[in-house]
Design an enzyme around this catalytic site. Structure first.
Site, PDB file in Angstrom:
ATOM      1  N   GLN A   4     -18.679  -4.004  -1.105  1.00  0.00           N
ATOM      2  CA  GLN A   4     -17.373  -3.774  -2.095  1.00  0.00           C
ATOM      3  C   GLN A   4     -17.750  -2.279  -2.635  1.00  0.00           C
ATOM      4  O   GLN A   4     -18.384  -2.005  -3.335  1.00  0.00           O
ATOM      5  CB  GLN A   4     -17.196  -4.657  -2.909  1.00  0.00           C
ATOM      6  CG  GLN A   4     -17.270  -6.134  -2.490  1.00  0.00           C
ATOM      7  CD  GLN A   4     -15.696  -6.206  -1.696  1.00  0.00           C
ATOM      8  OE1 GLN A   4     -14.690  -6.104  -2.040  1.00  0.00           O
ATOM      9  NE2 GLN A   4     -15.910  -6.855  -0.491  1.00  0.00           N
ATOM     10  N   ALA A  20      -8.255 -10.200  -8.008  1.00  0.00           N
ATOM     11  CA  ALA A  20      -9.300  -9.603  -6.943  1.00  0.00           C
ATOM     12  C   ALA A  20      -9.259  -8.390  -6.427  1.00  0.00           C
ATOM     13  O   ALA A  20      -8.486  -7.548  -6.939  1.00  0.00           O
ATOM     14  CB  ALA A  20      -8.724 -10.755  -5.888  1.00  0.00           C
ATOM     15  N   HIS A  21      -9.873  -8.107  -5.437  1.00  0.00           N
ATOM     16  CA  HIS A  21     -10.124  -6.630  -4.893  1.00  0.00           C
ATOM     17  C   HIS A  21      -8.688  -6.289  -4.236  1.00  0.00           C
ATOM     18  O   HIS A  21      -8.121  -6.970  -3.552  1.00  0.00           O
ATOM     19  CB  HIS A  21     -11.129  -6.434  -3.782  1.00  0.00           C
ATOM     20  CG  HIS A  21     -11.313  -7.734  -2.823  1.00  0.00           C
ATOM     21  ND1 HIS A  21     -12.203  -7.976  -1.922  1.00  0.00           N
ATOM     22  CD2 HIS A  21     -10.199  -8.765  -2.733  1.00  0.00           C
ATOM     23  CE1 HIS A  21     -12.209  -8.831  -1.235  1.00  0.00           C
ATOM     24  NE2 HIS A  21     -11.110  -9.454  -1.389  1.00  0.00           N
ATOM     25  N   ASN A  22      -8.286  -4.924  -4.607  1.00  0.00           N
ATOM     26  CA  ASN A  22      -7.275  -4.304  -3.908  1.00  0.00           C
ATOM     27  C   ASN A  22      -6.159  -4.832  -4.601  1.00  0.00           C
ATOM     28  O   ASN A  22      -5.017  -4.265  -3.744  1.00  0.00           O
ATOM     29  CB  ASN A  22      -7.416  -4.303  -2.433  1.00  0.00           C
ATOM     30  CG  ASN A  22      -8.633  -3.590  -1.959  1.00  0.00           C
ATOM     31  OD1 ASN A  22      -9.663  -3.857  -1.575  1.00  0.00           O
ATOM     32  ND2 ASN A  22      -8.313  -2.094  -1.689  1.00  0.00           N
TER      33      ASN A  22
END
Lengths: 353, 353, 353
Positions: free
Chosen positions: A198, A239-241
């Site tokens: 990540q 969460a991511h993005n």
């Protein structure tokens, strides 16, 4: 606090009605015991009798309330006036600026003016801190983070490397910003997970507030972004993005999965679940516990509930129908019986009906 | 990062197609603006046009893609290749080993080689730390914990006494391992709760990753166990005496109640709820928000959804039927009316139908 | 631990049955391998054969069990006796009192006798700490907090200013008490949120236990209150102005929204959601994942499930009906067909049926 009703009215641009010379020593919630020299507030005129019964010295009320045996402060939007009144009566106290000697400040850190760094706080190398920033006790800010002017990082919060935070942001205790997104891929040869590094970061724009225990994952590549004025409650998972739009409010314990985008001015209730790659357009409202499936697009202005989320009126209609399902089954059985008795030829019935 | 398409392809064992001499300066997500000298990746051939439209210099694509105006790197499993590519292009940087002078290390602690202990971290007595372990700032490791080689404990994580952690484990910020399980028994005489002492511990095996804010309770007696390769997302609750199997992935905000056992290679979606004494056999899949009742046994390979969880196809069938319930009610009413008009004797109908 | 069955029975006021002179070296869970010199416990007589098969040296059993080839300790309430037995066999070890030199204690702090303050813990100005209190490593207690005798604050917990904590309270790691409630009001002129200052506090009464990662918001005005003996599991969210009653247990990941009141002796399952301004009367039970809508009043002694929560038997009846919905649809279609064939005039059917 010791201000007259007149002075309080002036502070929020309200009109008084009745005796406005009396001194008020505090603001009390409508529920519970209200001291006689306190003010209470109501958002709707229908609550006036309840407010009067508290024996409060003054009621902050909507303009629609025009008369009461209790002194009034009348305003167009009591909730907004209440917010301003609290700020007026209980001014925020910022700590005296200074770098506590027990804090650890890394190499090449740039600190603005009047910065406060609390006991045992830790700043990594190359962190940039704006003017009047407060970093609380035992908070950790990893290397290469940037924190804008007037931002407050409460004790025990943790910012991973490269996190970018704007101005006038508030980060509460135990918040984690920039932890790894949950990205793994099963290697079919080894039958084991391979971690997807990540390598992105998190960007928090101006005037965002993030409440206690919430986690915001760094992007796989690129950035996870919370836009200007977004408000995030406790124990939320982002969460991511993910992108959270401007002035969007997300209530406690909601989760937003990877790569989903929430528009501006949305309201997301508590314990909602937004799966990955969802698009929630601006000014949509998700009632508490709503669930959106992967890839779903929720149109601007929608008001939805349930899992999968549907328009609220539709969900209520279905819930009512479910509650009457047993009666519907009985009715169908009664029709069959009547037909049998009337001699209408019928196929064999549903055995479990 | 400045590598040619050829070099990148070699790093992941891929084949190039088109000009492979061009230099790539980064990897970009498919969504959003993609700089012209970046690479994007797609898992499915259907996404090729979308990837081409980004203007990326190179597309990491599945072998099924055989031609494009854009340079390609073709691999059997692009997601896996993407993971390897990120590791290749953004190599993990570990901190320089060393024990920060502000950290507090207890008596009889055994430290391996090249250990890093961050500022203000605290290690209790008799802790054992393997080689190359990193313990972040303000992390707390209580007495008698053991931490295996190459494990990383991020800042602000907290390990209660006696926690046993394997090798190559990652524990993120604000994670709590080994807090007391939630065990109380009502004393009928006093009508007050008596605490059941939680005297067991937690065992985390090799290559487990636990993301931010997750809590893992110590066992009442015995051990709560996360087996080799388990991956746990943010804000997950794992109760006392739970066992999570090898290579099982648990998504954010899921809860697993006391004494439940999850098998190997399971996939548990976000916000799922697994009650106590449940058995989830290997390779079962719980969709997001699925709920399993106490004592439930979920067979190996099951794919379920809903509360209580049922096979996904069955749940979809029921959801579709619920959406059409109001029409079904209308149809039954129409049949009754037709029968009445046809003179068929009928019992009194469902009044609320 | 090395005590005879007789000594263990005496410790919990139980009667022995069979050889009670044998030494027991530990207590084991019923599941898993049980060493031959260990004791297991069962709550119900039906579990006796399972307990016997473990090969344990002794079974702690309900009085209803009168005979076994295995030695017994018979008690009226084995779970309660198990709790007392664990306390007897694994006595709690408190750390040696003392103020660690790395801790930071503010001005005008009042410390009782035999207080323990761990490494890198931080106490703000004017904090009052009772006798025998333990404050763990890296815990932060802000100014003007009060902590009663014999309370334990585990490492990394965070108490915001003005938090009042009673005696014999346990606060686990990463718990946050007194963070701002989630209060914002949209200013219609600017179309931006204005923060409602949260100027109240949190009061935690005696013998409350709060598990890891839970957040308790301070009141907007007034106090958020957890009454004597309340037990709160991990990752629970308790919003501003909530009141949790005496001896009420709240399981993991449940959320209680603003101004709701939970009565005494309630049991709230995991992942439940209680909206704002709800009243749950005493001795009500919410099964796991139950949801209560804003303003709902749940009567004393209710036992409910589902969203919106209804009596459990009713929910089960509805779930069963939903599972048979496809069959009901088929039956209605069959009736229509039969009527058509019998020549009964019918309106046009539900097209999607």
């Amino acid at each position: 606090m010791n201000l007259t009703i007149r002075e309080l009215a002036d502070a929020v641009g309200g009109e008084t009605c009745g005796d406005d010379t009396r001194a008020i020593s505090g603001i009390a919630p409508l529920e519970g015991d209200v001291p006689a020299d306190h003010l209470v507030w109501i958002q709707n005129a229908e609550l006036l009798p309840m407010a009067e019964r508290t024996g409060a010295a003054c009621i902050l009320a909507p303009s629609a309330v025009t008369a009461s045996a209790t002194s009034l402060i009348r305003v167009p939007n009591p909730k907004l006036a209440f917010a301003h009144l609290l700020r007026h009566c209980y001014p925020e106290s910022r700590p005296t600026p200074g770098i506590h000697p027990s804090s650890m400040v890394g190499a090449d850190v740039r600190l603005g003016m009047d910065v406060t760094i609390g006991p045992n706080a830790v700043l990594g190398d190359r962190v940039t801190v704006g003017d009047r920033v407060v970093i609380g006790a035992c908070a950790v800010v990893e290397q290469d983070c940037r924190i804008g002017d007037d931002t407050v990082i409460h004790p025990t919060a943790m910012l991973y490397r490269d996190t970018q935070i704007g101005q006038r942001v508030t980060i509460h205790a135990s918040v984690v910003i920039g932890c790894d997104g949950f990205g793994f891929v099963m290697d079919p040869n080894t039958q084991r997970y391979v971690k997807i590094p990540q390598v992105g970061n998190v960007i928090i724009e101006d005037e965002v507030e993030i409440s206690a225990g919430t986690t915001v994952d760094r992007a796989t590549i690129g950035s996870t972004i919370l836009r200007r004025g977004a408000k995030i409650d406790n124990l939320v998972q982002i969460a991511h993005n993910v992108i959270i739009g401007e002035d969007t409010a997300v209530s406690a314990q909601t989760g937003v999965a990877g790569s989903s985008t929430i528009g501006d001015h949305c309201v997301i209730g508590g314990q909602a679940g937004i799966a990955d790659h969802v698009t929630v357009e601006s000014r949509a409202v998700l009632a508490a516990r709503s669930g959106l499936a992967p890839g779903k697009v929720l149109r601007s202005g929608s008001v939805v509930w349930g899992t999968p989320a549907q328009p609220i009126a539709e969900v209520k209609r279905q819930l009512a129908a479910i509650r009457r399902l047993p009666e519907l089954r009985a009715e169908v059985a009664a029709l069959r019986k009547a037909l049998e008795e009337a001699g209408v030829p019928l196929p064999e019935g549903e055995s479990r009906a």
